[in-house]
Motif scaffolding. Sequence first.
Motif, PDB file in Angstrom:
ATOM      1  N   ARG A 243      80.820  -6.342  51.225  1.00 39.51           N
ATOM      2  CA  ARG A 243      79.901  -7.843  52.534  1.00 39.51           C
ATOM      3  C   ARG A 243      80.531  -7.377  53.683  1.00 39.51           C
ATOM      4  O   ARG A 243      81.747  -7.169  53.994  1.00 39.51           O
ATOM      5  CB  ARG A 243      81.324  -8.834  51.772  1.00 39.51           C
ATOM      6  N   GLN A 356      85.209 -12.277  46.360  1.00 41.46           N
ATOM      7  CA  GLN A 356      84.246 -12.730  47.822  1.00 41.46           C
ATOM      8  C   GLN A 356      84.477 -13.229  48.736  1.00 41.46           C
ATOM      9  O   GLN A 356      84.394 -13.034  49.688  1.00 41.46           O
ATOM     10  CB  GLN A 356      82.640 -12.349  46.710  1.00 41.46           C
ATOM     11  N   VAL A 376      76.083  -8.233  51.176  1.00 41.98           N
ATOM     12  CA  VAL A 376      76.587  -8.403  49.463  1.00 41.98           C
ATOM     13  C   VAL A 376      76.518  -7.609  48.541  1.00 41.98           C
ATOM     14  O   VAL A 376      74.741  -7.906  48.133  1.00 41.98           O
ATOM     15  CB  VAL A 376      76.877 -10.023  49.345  1.00 41.98           C
TER      16      VAL A 376
END
Length: 453
Positions: A243, A356, A376
Amino acid sequence: MEDYLQGCRAALQDSRPLHVVLGNEACDLDSMVSALTLAFYLAKTTEAEEVFVPVLNIKRSELPLRGDNVFFLQKVHIPESILIFRDEIDLHALHQAGQLTLILVDHHVLPKSDAALQETVAEVLDHRPIEQEHCPPCHVSVELVGSCATLVTERILQGAPEILDRQTAALLHGTIILDCVNMDLKIGKATLKDRRYVEKLEALFPDLPNRNDIFDSLQKAKFDVSGLTTEQMLRKDQKTIHRQGTKVTVSAIYMDLEAFLQRSGLIADLRAFCQAHSCDVLVAMTILFNTNNEPVRQLAVFCPHVALRMTICGVLERSHAPSLKLTPLPSTHPDLQAYLQGNTQVSRKKLLPLLQEALSAYLDSTQIPAGLPDMVGVSTEPVDKEGNSAGNSLLPGVSQDEEEPPLPPTPMNSLVDECPLDRGLPNLSAEAIFEKCSQISLSRSTAASLAKE
């Protein structure tokens, strides 16, 4: 078979057209054996002076990561040295010279890096649902069976049964049994065709190994990491998420965490791995069964960046959906935090969304300037998968393979709750197998406890 393979290596030295039988990029046992045996059959049954060469679609250096492949080659007395690997043949140069014809086995979609080779594909033999938009315009033979080796066995026995020797039969027999989880009816991986051709092989060669023996030995070899370096263990079964330029690698390790952390030079190896793979965080998720055959999971988070490590560990420790029930273990190094994971049902694919979330929390805390792209993603590193696709994922940044699938996915030995032919045969990693085994083990333990009461 061995004499044929020796001749294939010699053929590479000649400047002549080649028919390359190419397995998939995972090069699991089914892919390797299907490529070897199909090429053998085509070479023995083609009248023209055409050269058929099986190519394992990995670098030679990656073969040790596939313990079942290495074990089985040794068991059937095929030296690794006579095999041809992807880094030993330049398919693109052959294509440019007009000397390449491809036969794809155990896959039918070439990766982007090989897109130029698609026009050379003359045939496909596969056992997974066709992706119509990507399938080459050639003869395609696809049937949803448990093992692609079953389709190769059918081709041989229907086309030229006289060429089948015991060595080739043993390769096909053991591979089908491993892929179909020892033909277990409760699991439902094996189709009627898989069963039929295993029985035919056993009738033709009564001295083939006992099914239980070959399944147990191949299964054990698949999870054996005793001969691997730390780098190989981390690379054997890894996923990465990223990310905004921050990258986390999650590796499944098939041994006790305490033993892993005591490996000589571990911290230096972890640093070198992170540097080589450009990752900021390395999460090792160890997986094993205890003496009571109960699943055990442990976690280790390695990250030299204090704020990033604390954020990730905090999110994992506080998580309630799902709760990992983490118990901190004594740390061997300030850059590493280890845990016993009390909730063994939280597999790697369930851990990825939490990571995440942790990355988002960390990046929010560092106040990334507005306007930067919110990149992402999740990727599978080379060894454990077969062209994973992220299409139509419901979870941003997580590929469809990493979400809870309607069926536990498969090429390695799927354990399923319903017939795999209902929705085709998705992909399976060793991690997914372990998860299903854990569910079965826990359900049996619960049932036994209730029975005693």
